[in-house]
Motif scaffolding. Structure first.
Motif, mmCIF file in Angstrom:
data_model
loop_
_atom_site.group_PDB
_atom_site.id
_atom_site.type_symbol
_atom_site.label_atom_id
_atom_site.label_comp_id
_atom_site.label_asym_id
_atom_site.label_seq_id
_atom_site.Cartn_x
_atom_site.Cartn_y
_atom_site.Cartn_z
ATOM 1 N N GLY A 156 -21.199 12.597 -9.423
ATOM 2 C CA GLY A 156 -22.485 13.020 -9.987
ATOM 3 C C GLY A 156 -23.176 14.005 -9.075
ATOM 4 N N VAL A 204 -27.166 14.974 -7.385
ATOM 5 C CA VAL A 204 -28.550 14.559 -7.162
ATOM 6 C C VAL A 204 -29.484 15.574 -7.820
ATOM 7 N N ILE A 230 -29.530 10.530 -9.868
ATOM 8 C CA ILE A 230 -28.187 11.103 -9.925
ATOM 9 C C ILE A 230 -27.793 11.245 -11.380
ATOM 10 N N VAL A 278 -24.046 4.080 -3.738
ATOM 11 C CA VAL A 278 -23.988 5.543 -3.771
ATOM 12 C C VAL A 278 -23.437 6.065 -2.454
ATOM 13 N N LEU A 324 -23.025 9.675 -0.591
ATOM 14 C CA LEU A 324 -23.372 11.090 -0.591
ATOM 15 C C LEU A 324 -22.425 11.816 0.353
ATOM 16 N N LYS A 382 -28.414 8.587 -16.144
ATOM 17 C CA LYS A 382 -29.209 8.874 -14.956
ATOM 18 C C LYS A 382 -29.408 7.572 -14.173
ATOM 19 N N THR A 415 -23.916 16.626 -3.953
ATOM 20 C CA THR A 415 -22.934 15.857 -4.714
ATOM 21 C C THR A 415 -22.976 14.393 -4.289
ATOM 22 N N ALA A 416 -22.637 13.518 -5.206
ATOM 23 C CA ALA A 416 -22.688 12.081 -4.943
ATOM 24 C C ALA A 416 -21.561 11.380 -5.680
#
Length: 364
Positions: free
Chosen positions: A50, A52, A204, A224, A226, A254, A269-270
């Motif tokens: 995903g 941010v 995200i 999560v 990152l 979301k 990016t995550a």
């Protein structure tokens, strides 16, 4: 002679005392980091990429057209609600307001005149000196003049509003993400000039395949990762689920970040990891993978091929206990047998521990 005997006796006593003294050995007690068993392993892990983004974002534009005279912020600047961001040349709108004020004054003068004329016609009609048609004409003229005043007042209000719109202000506290305008440039009404993000509130954006979307629900927690921070130990919770599929039959989802590091920015990016529910794992638990030591104990079933060290608060020792492990979920592993809720286990350095070893908690 006697003095020599006394000295010799004292020396003998001193040497005897030295022989009786033995060095005191201080027992070294290892400090351990612990984890309390509590989190149920309620399913299987699935990871999704995903990006941010800010929870609250807005494209800013002028509501009127004109020539930009001032740009007071740049990309990356922090702003507060009501702070001035840019200005248009206000002179044309100031002249329009003056014209509108003149029109309103003229309309009010006409209204006063028609009002007096109506009163005069009513008096004449009462004496029978004019006809009903003449009175009706005076009433119609009065109503027209009154409407002219209302129209002029509305026009002046709109012109004053337009004059106020020559100054752009921040709608909320945030950060200017992009700037697309420079001074002395003609801009149109509605043309996007700034992008502003609400500071601190991040989420995200994910795309969840149609085969999984039924297992995603509002409030579902997630771990999560990152890429810019490595293992940041961030968490998120699902706050929005799209009702229709988009590209590649994936649904937009979301997940709001909970207490993210202050240096996290929109656009990063995550990787989001969900633990999706499966009923037959409800009695299992998750423990840190670093708390598990490989091997087996004699007398234990072959499937209990790993073990943990459980802290015994009564005597400050650790007890070696065999466990049966299941699949891993990131930095945790599922335990199917061998632990109970409330067990306090060593969470690191288990290769240095042994059954019955005296320890202390790391915080002590």
């Amino acid at each position: 002679m006697q003095k020599s005997l006394v000295v010799a006796a004292l020396a003998a006593l001193f040497l005897a005392g030295c022989e009786d003294e033995t060095p005191e050995v201080t027992e070294r007690i290892r400090a351990i980091k612990t984890y309390t068993v509590s989190q149920h392993a309620s399913g299987r892990s699935r990871k999704f990429p995903g990006a941010v983004e800010a929870t609250d974002t807005s494209s800013l534009s002028f509501e009127v057209s004109g020539n930009v005279t001032k740009v007071l912020v740049d990309a990356g600047d922090k702003v507060v609600a009501g702070q001035e961001l840019a200005e248009l040349d206000a002179e044309p709108y100031r002249l329009d307001v003056q014209s509108g004020e003149a029109d309103l004054g003229s309309a009010r003068a006409g209204f006063n005149e028609k009002s007096l004329e109506l009163e005069r016609q009513k008096a004449l009609f009462a004496k029978g000196w004019i006809s009903q048609a003449a009175l009706d004409q005076a009433v119609a003229a009065f109503e027209t003049a009154k409407n002219d005043v209302d129209i002029a007042q509305s026009k002046l209000s709109r012109l004053r509003r337009d004059l106020g719109k020559t100054v752009m202000r921040a709608p909320f506290d945030g950060v200017i993400a992009t700037r697309s305008v420079d001074p002395f440039v003609e801009v149109n009404r509605g043309q996007a000039l700034f992008e502003i993000f609400a500071e601190g509130a991040l989420q995200i954006a994910l795309s969840i395949p149609e085969t999984v979307i039924e297992q995603i629900n509002l409030g579902l927690p997630a771990a999560v990762n990152l890429s810019s921070f490595g293992a940041c130990e961030c968490t998120a919770v699902v706050t929005e689920i799209g009702s229709s599929a988009e590209t590649a039959n994936a649904f937009p989802v979301k997940a709001t970040l909970l207490n993210p590091p202050t240096s996290v920015r929109p656009g990063m990016t995550a990787e989001v990891e969900f633990l999706l529910g499966i009923e037959d794992t409800a009695s299992n638990f998750l423990i840190p993978i670093d708390a598990v030591a490989a091997g087996s104990q004699s007398g234990q079933p072959i499937n209990l091929s790993s073990y943990v060290f459980v802290f015994d608060a009564a005597n400050s020792t650790v007890q070696k206990r065999a466990i049966k492990i299941g699949p891993g979920t990131g930095s945790f592993v599922e335990v199917q047998e061998g632990v109970e809720p409330g067990d306090v286990i060593a969470a690191a350095g288990v290769s240095f521990l042994s059954d019955g070893l005296k320890v202390k908690l790391l915080s002590e």
